[in-house]
Scaffold this motif. Structure first.
Motif, PDB file in Angstrom:
ATOM      1  N   HIS A   1       0.667  19.164 -16.410  1.00  0.00           N
ATOM      2  CA  HIS A   1       0.377  19.390 -14.995  1.00  0.00           C
ATOM      3  C   HIS A   1       0.028  18.073 -14.307  1.00  0.00           C
ATOM      4  O   HIS A   1       0.447  17.823 -13.171  1.00  0.00           O
ATOM      5  N   THR A   2      -0.737  17.230 -14.994  1.00  0.00           N
ATOM      6  CA  THR A   2      -1.093  15.929 -14.435  1.00  0.00           C
ATOM      7  C   THR A   2       0.151  15.098 -14.147  1.00  0.00           C
ATOM      8  O   THR A   2       0.243  14.425 -13.109  1.00  0.00           O
ATOM      9  N   PHE A   3       1.115  15.152 -15.067  1.00  0.00           N
ATOM     10  CA  PHE A   3       2.379  14.435 -14.895  1.00  0.00           C
ATOM     11  C   PHE A   3       3.109  14.918 -13.639  1.00  0.00           C
ATOM     12  O   PHE A   3       3.557  14.115 -12.815  1.00  0.00           O
ATOM     13  N   LEU A   4       3.240  16.230 -13.472  1.00  0.00           N
ATOM     14  CA  LEU A   4       3.944  16.799 -12.323  1.00  0.00           C
ATOM     15  C   LEU A   4       3.214  16.489 -11.016  1.00  0.00           C
ATOM     16  O   LEU A   4       3.824  16.099 -10.023  1.00  0.00           O
TER      17      LEU A   4
ATOM     18  N   LYS B   1       0.841  -1.200   0.000  1.00  0.00           N
ATOM     19  CA  LYS B   1       0.000   0.000   0.000  1.00  0.00           C
ATOM     20  C   LYS B   1       0.875   1.249   0.000  1.00  0.00           C
ATOM     21  O   LYS B   1       0.529   2.260  -0.622  1.00  0.00           O
ATOM     22  N   ARG B   2       1.993   1.180   0.666  1.00  0.00           N
ATOM     23  CA  ARG B   2       2.904   2.326   0.759  1.00  0.00           C
ATOM     24  C   ARG B   2       3.592   2.611  -0.559  1.00  0.00           C
ATOM     25  O   ARG B   2       3.751   3.768  -0.957  1.00  0.00           O
ATOM     26  N   PHE B   3       4.004   1.574  -1.274  1.00  0.00           N
ATOM     27  CA  PHE B   3       4.823   1.757  -2.472  1.00  0.00           C
ATOM     28  C   PHE B   3       4.040   1.777  -3.784  1.00  0.00           C
ATOM     29  O   PHE B   3       4.556   2.198  -4.807  1.00  0.00           O
ATOM     30  N   ARG B   4       2.797   1.311  -3.767  1.00  0.00           N
ATOM     31  CA  ARG B   4       2.053   1.201  -5.032  1.00  0.00           C
ATOM     32  C   ARG B   4       1.902   2.533  -5.772  1.00  0.00           C
ATOM     33  O   ARG B   4       2.056   2.551  -6.999  1.00  0.00           O
ATOM     34  N   PRO B   5       1.596   3.660  -5.107  1.00  0.00           N
ATOM     35  CA  PRO B   5       1.483   4.918  -5.862  1.00  0.00           C
ATOM     36  C   PRO B   5       2.752   5.262  -6.635  1.00  0.00           C
ATOM     37  O   PRO B   5       2.673   5.707  -7.792  1.00  0.00           O
ATOM     38  N   ALA B   6       3.915   5.048  -6.029  1.00  0.00           N
ATOM     39  CA  ALA B   6       5.174   5.343  -6.718  1.00  0.00           C
ATOM     40  C   ALA B   6       5.397   4.360  -7.862  1.00  0.00           C
ATOM     41  O   ALA B   6       5.880   4.740  -8.939  1.00  0.00           O
ATOM     42  N   MET B   7       5.050   3.098  -7.660  1.00  0.00           N
ATOM     43  CA  MET B   7       5.160   2.111  -8.737  1.00  0.00           C
ATOM     44  C   MET B   7       4.245   2.490  -9.894  1.00  0.00           C
ATOM     45  O   MET B   7       4.634   2.407 -11.072  1.00  0.00           O
ATOM     46  N   SER B   8       3.034   2.922  -9.580  1.00  0.00           N
ATOM     47  CA  SER B   8       2.082   3.323 -10.617  1.00  0.00           C
ATOM     48  C   SER B   8       2.614   4.503 -11.411  1.00  0.00           C
ATOM     49  O   SER B   8       2.454   4.558 -12.639  1.00  0.00           O
ATOM     50  N   PHE B   9       3.246   5.446 -10.725  1.00  0.00           N
ATOM     51  CA  PHE B   9       3.795   6.615 -11.414  1.00  0.00           C
ATOM     52  C   PHE B   9       4.864   6.190 -12.417  1.00  0.00           C
ATOM     53  O   PHE B   9       4.857   6.629 -13.577  1.00  0.00           O
TER      54      PHE B   9
ATOM     55  N   SER C   1       2.589  10.763  -5.655  1.00  0.00           N
ATOM     56  CA  SER C   1       3.058   9.393  -5.468  1.00  0.00           C
ATOM     57  C   SER C   1       4.234   9.308  -4.500  1.00  0.00           C
ATOM     58  O   SER C   1       4.455   8.269  -3.879  1.00  0.00           O
ATOM     59  N   PHE C   2       4.991  10.396  -4.367  1.00  0.00           N
ATOM     60  CA  PHE C   2       6.162  10.380  -3.483  1.00  0.00           C
ATOM     61  C   PHE C   2       5.926  11.119  -2.174  1.00  0.00           C
ATOM     62  O   PHE C   2       6.759  11.054  -1.271  1.00  0.00           O
ATOM     63  N   LYS C   3       4.811  11.817  -2.057  1.00  0.00           N
ATOM     64  CA  LYS C   3       4.556  12.659  -0.884  1.00  0.00           C
ATOM     65  C   LYS C   3       4.573  11.861   0.415  1.00  0.00           C
ATOM     66  O   LYS C   3       5.119  12.303   1.434  1.00  0.00           O
ATOM     67  N   LYS C   4       3.958  10.682   0.399  1.00  0.00           N
ATOM     68  CA  LYS C   4       3.844   9.889   1.623  1.00  0.00           C
ATOM     69  C   LYS C   4       4.730   8.645   1.591  1.00  0.00           C
ATOM     70  O   LYS C   4       4.506   7.696   2.334  1.00  0.00           O
TER      71      LYS C   4
END
Length: 233
Positions: free
Chosen positions: A185-188, A53-61, A194-197
């Motif tokens: 903007h969506t990219f940024l 759960k912690r790493f999935r947003p960064a993986m998705s990015f 994805s890295f904030k948390k």
């Protein structure tokens, strides 16, 4: 700052040239098939990170914005139009992250095209991929790809610490849409969120770097059994 902007323009031009080559050489469909297979390979290699759960947003990015079978030409066109103004509105650290991301994106595209051309009409599989990978004979470029990935992860971790960056991205969402640079903007914003948390970025990046470098070394050493994971097409 001007050097960063010059590099961004250079990466955009390089990506545009490769997009045109892909179309002229009728490589669009086989390239997308290769990238689709590679996405599944990445998810198999880093299954534990994807399931976290912690790493999935960064993986998705990384998958959605850098490696996946998407057409980034619209985003690149938007970028090319606003590059001269970017230094005035985007912090230097964010520009450096964007430059690294675009270099990684253009390099990955170049490597993917080389693989697609080596595969020719051969369907992508563990064996055909390994053989085409070796024939490309571009280990230095593959190492650069890994180094860029590590740099981008560290850069993004620094960007999220910039005071006021969250507010800046939120307030610029509507103006970006009105200016015709919504995908940029969506990219940024996607990279920021994805890295904030994420916390300690090394706990995410280092396993990826270690595994990707080991896989690269094994493929160029023609290691047996085939080091690639078995993924469904």
């Amino acid at each position: 700052m001007s050097l960063i902007l010059d590099n961004i323009i250079q990466h955009l031009h390089h990506a545009n040239e490769m997009h045109e080559h892909t179309i002229e050489a009728n490589l669009t469909e086989p390239l997308r098939e290769l990238q689709h297979w590679q996405t599944k390979r990445l998810l198999a290699t880093h299954h534990d990170l994807w399931e976290s759960k912690r790493f999935r947003p960064a993986m998705s990015f990384f998958i959605d914005e850098l490696y996946g079978p998407q057409d980034f030409s619209q985003r690149d066109q938007e970028l090319a139009r606003v590059v001269p103004k970017m230094a005035k509105i985007i912090p230097k650290q964010a520009l450096e992250s964007l430059e690294a991301a675009l270099r990684l994106n253009s390099l990955s595209l170049e490597l993917d095209i080389a693989l697609t051309e080596q595969l020719s009409t051969t369907p992508v599989s563990r064996e055909s991929y390994a053989q085409a990978y070796l024939k490309c004979d571009n280990e230095a470029m593959r190492e650069e790809q890994i180094v860029l990935l590590e740099r981008l992860g560290v850069d993004l971790a620094d960007v999220v610490k910039i005071k006021g960056i969250s507010t800046l991205l939120m307030l610029s969402r509507k103006p970006a849409k009105m200016a015709g640079v919504e995908s940029l903007h969506t990219f940024l914003e996607s990279g920021f969120k994805s890295f904030k948390k994420l916390g300690n970025v090394d706990e995410f990046i280092q396993p990826i770097i270690t595994r990707e470098r080991a896989l690269k070394n094994a493929l160029f050493a023609q290691q047996r059994p085939n080091p690639l994971p078995d993924v469904e097409v």
